[in-house]
Design a protein around this motif. Structure first.
Motif, mmCIF file in Angstrom:
data_model
loop_
_atom_site.group_PDB
_atom_site.id
_atom_site.type_symbol
_atom_site.label_atom_id
_atom_site.label_comp_id
_atom_site.label_asym_id
_atom_site.label_seq_id
_atom_site.Cartn_x
_atom_site.Cartn_y
_atom_site.Cartn_z
ATOM 1 N N ILE A 47 4.646 10.309 -4.562
ATOM 2 C CA ILE A 47 4.437 9.699 -3.236
ATOM 3 C C ILE A 47 4.543 10.750 -2.133
ATOM 4 O O ILE A 47 3.864 10.659 -1.118
ATOM 5 N N LEU A 50 1.214 12.786 -2.316
ATOM 6 C CA LEU A 50 0.038 12.020 -1.870
ATOM 7 C C LEU A 50 0.144 11.612 -0.399
ATOM 8 O O LEU A 50 -0.771 10.998 0.147
ATOM 9 N N ILE A 52 2.116 9.381 0.925
ATOM 10 C CA ILE A 52 2.191 7.922 1.113
ATOM 11 C C ILE A 52 3.641 7.423 1.149
ATOM 12 O O ILE A 52 3.885 6.226 1.036
ATOM 13 N N ARG A 55 4.574 4.695 3.584
ATOM 14 C CA ARG A 55 3.939 3.382 3.387
ATOM 15 C C ARG A 55 4.366 2.736 2.086
ATOM 16 O O ARG A 55 3.964 1.615 1.795
ATOM 17 N N SER A 56 5.138 3.467 1.266
ATOM 18 C CA SER A 56 5.460 2.952 -0.069
ATOM 19 C C SER A 56 6.673 2.045 -0.048
ATOM 20 O O SER A 56 7.661 2.330 0.629
ATOM 21 N N ILE A 99 1.994 0.363 0.284
ATOM 22 C CA ILE A 99 1.699 0.742 -1.097
ATOM 23 C C ILE A 99 2.838 0.126 -1.897
ATOM 24 O O ILE A 99 4.003 0.493 -1.716
ATOM 25 N N GLU A 208 -2.781 6.967 -6.737
ATOM 26 C CA GLU A 208 -4.028 7.260 -6.003
ATOM 27 C C GLU A 208 -4.865 5.983 -5.860
ATOM 28 O O GLU A 208 -5.466 5.732 -4.818
ATOM 29 N N GLN A 210 -3.716 3.083 -5.634
ATOM 30 C CA GLN A 210 -3.097 2.292 -4.554
ATOM 31 C C GLN A 210 -3.479 2.869 -3.190
ATOM 32 O O GLN A 210 -3.829 2.141 -2.279
ATOM 33 N N ARG A 211 -3.371 4.187 -3.095
ATOM 34 C CA ARG A 211 -3.738 4.831 -1.826
ATOM 35 C C ARG A 211 -5.156 4.451 -1.429
ATOM 36 O O ARG A 211 -5.451 4.181 -0.263
ATOM 37 N N ASP A 212 -6.049 4.393 -2.435
ATOM 38 C CA ASP A 212 -7.459 4.110 -2.154
ATOM 39 C C ASP A 212 -7.766 2.608 -2.156
ATOM 40 O O ASP A 212 -8.940 2.223 -2.147
ATOM 41 N N ARG A 213 -6.746 1.767 -2.246
ATOM 42 C CA ARG A 213 -6.875 0.301 -2.183
ATOM 43 C C ARG A 213 -7.800 -0.234 -3.277
ATOM 44 O O ARG A 213 -8.595 -1.138 -3.061
#
Ligand SMILES: Cc1ncc(C[n+]2csc(CCOP(=O)(O)OP(=O)(O)O)c2C)c(N)n1
Length: 479
Positions: A47, A50, A52, A55-56, A99, A208, A210-213
């Motif tokens: 995390i 990346l 994130i 946001r995690s 995330i 990733e 998750q990051r990219d939805r």
């Protein structure tokens, strides 16, 4: 003197872990050789790398994973056993930028939480589930888990798991792989460095996504548990590779991330204002309770047949308490029958916040029938009061010496032309005795509130209430 040189800290983890206190600021709660610590580190690093971390939200459930919030430096929600995917779904839907990382053991995910897991996977919730399969309920001392191997000894299968008695091990990746929606499914292992490198890749891949939805990801980690396998760390790792892997093959089951379309950022319909509006609708307009440390807590049990209005009597009492700005709880207990079965509820009124709505020994019992009196009478405290309908018993004597009054509630209600309002007669009796130390006006306001949907009933109930209050005052005076 021993010199300590810190070469670096794992990214995404806290620098110190307060779990074990100040004398061991970097000790975890985990046993040596356990896989959980490795996975925390892989998640923390991923995390951070990346970008994130902010946001995690890591969901910490029940089990050895319970203390994730001490280690991974991101948002956290502690969830009830097995419920992490349901909580995660709510977070993912409401906090569109989040995330969601659900981190669960096999007991948590594949036993009590199997429904939540499969439904979240089937709905394709925007989250990753990291599933730690150590083949036992570890935290509680090594009981059988859904993933325990055939022949494996656990504290609840001391002779070894048998298919006849315990069924076969559940294969979670294979189950999830039956569903159309998941985007990524992989099973890895935390047993040695080579396998951990693969696990690291899988953690990153799932995050990733998750990051990219791109949707739902599920990664299982076979994990050694030397403590419950009753062996050394190396033997536990060997158990994973030699015994668990043949049953749970390491495999990438699915990776549809390249084709998956990113979930659009949905406008969240419900925000704080909506919640506040809902709460406003429920707001009685009475305002918050006012702390009054000199007002003692009174616990009241109300019991009778279903249909006698026992729960409404409890509601009226709770409303009366609210009107007097007391702290109140109302706690119903439903019998299985809709009509004719026994029913009871518990109300607590207090000048201070109430710790729990449940209690064993009431100060006051209101019994509308014989079975209720027999069942709950012996539980009333010696200093307490029992009001029972005169038809429920001839002359009830409390085994503890509580004061007992037979109130002709059914009769009084009938004589006012509303035989079903025996519950209101009992409310009148409580008010007449002043045993709850509530102003009489709060009772009438409470009645009006409880009957707001049936305004025609208000005058009749007022009559019953007044008749019963007068009846007890005449015979027993204020307590
Ligand atoms: C509703 C509920 N039921 C039971 C428990 C008791 N409990 C605590 S940990 C645990 C087992 C968890 O096992 P697992 O999910 O495999 O995680 P591990 O400890 O092996 O990592 C249980 C049953 C609980 N806390 N809450």
């Amino acid at each position: 003197m021993r010199e300590e040189r810190v070469l670096g800290y794992p990214k995404g983890l806290y620098r110190t872990f307060p779990r074990k206190g100040g004398s061991a600021p970097t000790a975890t709660h985990l046993c040596p050789g356990c896989g959980h610590g490795i996975l925390y580190k892989l998640i923390g690093e991923a995390i951070a790398d990346l970008g994130i971390q902010d946001r995690s939200v890591l969901l910490s459930p029940v089990g050895c994973a319970v203390f994730g919030y001490y280690y991974v430096d991101c948002g956290n929600v502690q969830t009830a056993h097995g419920r992490a995917p349901a909580v995660g779904a709510a977070i993912a839907r409401l906090a569109q930028n989040s995330i969601v990382i659900s981190y669960q053991g096999d007991g948590d995910l594949a036993s009590i939480g199997l429904g939540e897991t499969l439904h979240a996977a089937n709905r394709g919730e925007r989250m990753v589930i990291f599933f730690v399969n150590n083949a036992v309920y570890a935290m509680t001392g090594g009981q059988l888990a859904p993933t325990t191997l055939i022949g494996q000894r656990t504290t609840t299968t001391p002779e070894g798991r048998t298919a006849q008695v315990d069924g076969f091990p559940l294969h979670m990746c294979e189950l999830v792989d039956q569903l159309a929606t998941p985007v990524y499914i992989e099973r890895c292992s935390l047993a040695d460095a080579r396998r951990i490198r693969k696990a690291r890749t899988a953690v990153r891949k799932a995050l990733e996504i998750q990051r990219d939805r791109k949707g739902f990801a599920f990664v299982e980690f076979l994990s050694p548990c030397p403590t419950n396998m009753h062996c050394s760390s190396t033997e536990a790792a060997d158990f994973v590779t030699q015994q668990m892997e043949p049953e749970f093959p390491l495999k990438r089951f699915r990776d549809r991330s390249a084709e998956a379309t990113p979930a659009p950022v949905r406008e969240v319909k419900y925000g704080r204002e909506d919640l506040e509006a809902v709460l406003r609708d429920y707001d009685s307009g009475v305002g918050d309770p006012v702390p009054a440390p000199d007002v003692p807590e009174v616990r009241i049990r109300l019991a009778g047949f279903g249909g006698q209005g026992v729960l409404s009597l409890g509601t009226m009492l709770a409303h009366a308490g609210q009107m007097a700005r007391r702290f109140v709880t109302w706690y119903p207990s439903y019998g299985p029958e809709q009509r004719g079965g026994t029913s009871n509820c518990s109300v607590t009124l207090s000048g201070q916040p109430i710790g729990t709505p449940a209690f064993m020994h009431p100060d006051v019992l209101v019994a509308l029938n014989g079975p209720a009196l027999e069942k709950f009478g012996p539980e009333v405290l010696a200093s307490g009061l029992i009001l029972y309908d005169a038809k429920a018993a001839t002359a009830y004597v409390s085994p503890n010496g509580a004061k007992c009054i037979a109130v002709p509630a059914l009769e009084l209600a009938a004589s006012c032309g509303t035989p079903r309002a025996a519950n209101t007669a009992m409310l009148g009796a409580l008010a007449g005795l002043d045993s709850l130390r509530l102003p009489e006006s709060s009772f009438s306001e409470a009645m009006a509130m409880a009957l707001a949907g049936k305004p025609k009933l208000i005058p009749a109930n007022r009559d019953v209430f007044a008749a019963a209050a007068a009846w007890v005052r005449e015979r027993h005076g204020k307590r």
